[in-house]
Design an enzyme around this catalytic site. Structure first.
Site, PDB file in Angstrom:
ATOM      1  N   CYS A  50       3.739  20.728   7.219  1.00  0.00           N
ATOM      2  CA  CYS A  50       2.583  20.173   6.506  1.00  0.00           C
ATOM      3  C   CYS A  50       1.385  21.116   6.648  1.00  0.00           C
ATOM      4  O   CYS A  50       0.641  21.361   5.697  1.00  0.00           O
ATOM      5  CB  CYS A  50       2.220  18.800   7.058  1.00  0.00           C
ATOM      6  SG  CYS A  50       3.524  17.563   6.974  1.00  0.00           S
ATOM      7  N   CYS A  58       6.628 -10.685   5.408  1.00  0.00           N
ATOM      8  CA  CYS A  58       5.965 -11.899   4.925  1.00  0.00           C
ATOM      9  C   CYS A  58       6.796 -12.601   3.861  1.00  0.00           C
ATOM     10  O   CYS A  58       6.935 -13.832   3.870  1.00  0.00           O
ATOM     11  CB  CYS A  58       4.582 -11.553   4.364  1.00  0.00           C
ATOM     12  SG  CYS A  58       3.336 -11.185   5.608  1.00  0.00           S
TER      13      CYS A  58
END
Length: 286
Positions: free
Chosen positions: A100, A247
């Protein structure tokens, strides 16, 4: 989620008046590494229709020991993941022989503010990208390395490292770019869609019952400014799409795939709901 917790949630959502377990979030200030965090901000006005006048960080809803843990980087267990993310940032991988850092240099300088602006429109893909998708695009396109699988430890930790460079910077996404407004609308529709055997929506907990207690959990507004977040009950750093899927699973519905159009739209909408709050990554939640 066990049966008792499910029963409590059903009762709570069916009639908030049946529970006296309600408390306002604390009126305290959060400072991390000498940086003051914005934990309350005026709700965004555009597009219109935000359900709250003031958006609030989930930190304000946590217990004192959890709040103290996030405020102290030496005590925050998620910082170990951030440190690992820094190692990944500087590690050469792939056929191109790049890391990176090969393209982006010093993350503290070049990534400052980046995490606060995601998700953002990716014209080539024709859809919003979050940091995880952008990382994979860089890996396959620039590094000639394999894309990370969803929730691979390196993916979560590198995302946390990049987001951490924006610590304290307010979240602000660009809905004017590309087709972001249409994706915002799709995300809004998903936020209010009731699913599963329990017939719950995101709004059932984080809007209708924000401020109420679900057993020991003080329900927040569900803002995403602290993700990836260290969750004490999982003893791990957790990605946003992991939490979305968890969830949905708790409503006893089949969760959408990570990075699916459905969850990417939801990420756009949830990020917008919390605009103005500081990036807290890695936040600490219970």
């Amino acid at each position: 989620m066990n049966n008792r917790t499910l029963a409590a949630l059903v009762l709570l959502c069916a009639s908030p008046l049946l529970t006296a377990a309600r408390a306002e979030p604390v009126a305290e200030t959060l400072e991390i590494d000498g940086e003051a965090m914005i934990t309350e901000a005026p709700a965004p006005k555009d597009p219109p229709g935000h359900p709250f006048d003031v958006v609030k960080s989930g930190w304000l809803y946590r217990e004192p020991d959890t709040r103290a843990m996030e405020a102290d980087s030496f005590e925050n267990p998620g910082m170990l993941n951030v440190e690992h993310g820094e190692e990944i940032w500087n590690t050469v991988e792939g056929e191109a022989g790049k890391s990176c850092a090969s393209c982006h240099g010093d993350a503290a300088e070049m990534m400052k503010g980046v995490g606060a602006s995601y998700p953002k429109w990716n014209a080539k893909a024709g859809k919003p990208f979050d940091i995880e998708l952008q990382i994979n695009a860089c890996r396959t396109g620039q590094m000639k390395a394999e894309a990370y699988k969803f929730d691979a430890r390196d993916q979560v930790d590198l995302t946390a490292y990049i987001k951490h460079q924006s610590l304290g910077i307010p979240v602000k996404i660009d809905l004017a770019a590309g087709d972001m407004t249409a994706w915002w609308q799709k995300g809004k529709d998903r936020y209010y869609l009731r699913t599963g055997q329990l017939n719950f929506a995101c709004a059932s907990c984080h809007e209708k019952n924000s401020g109420n207690y679900l057993r020991a959990d003080h329900l927040s507004q569900g803002n995403s400014n602290g993700f990836p977040t260290y969750r004490l009950k999982q003893s791990n750093l957790v990605s946003l799409h992991n939490r979305f899927r968890g969830c949905v699973r708790d409503t006893r519905a089949e969760p959408p795939k990570a990075f699916s159009d459905e969850l990417m739209a939801l990420e756009v909408y949830v990020a917008w709901r919390g605009e103005g709050l500081s990036v807290e990554t890695p936040a600490v939640r219970q």
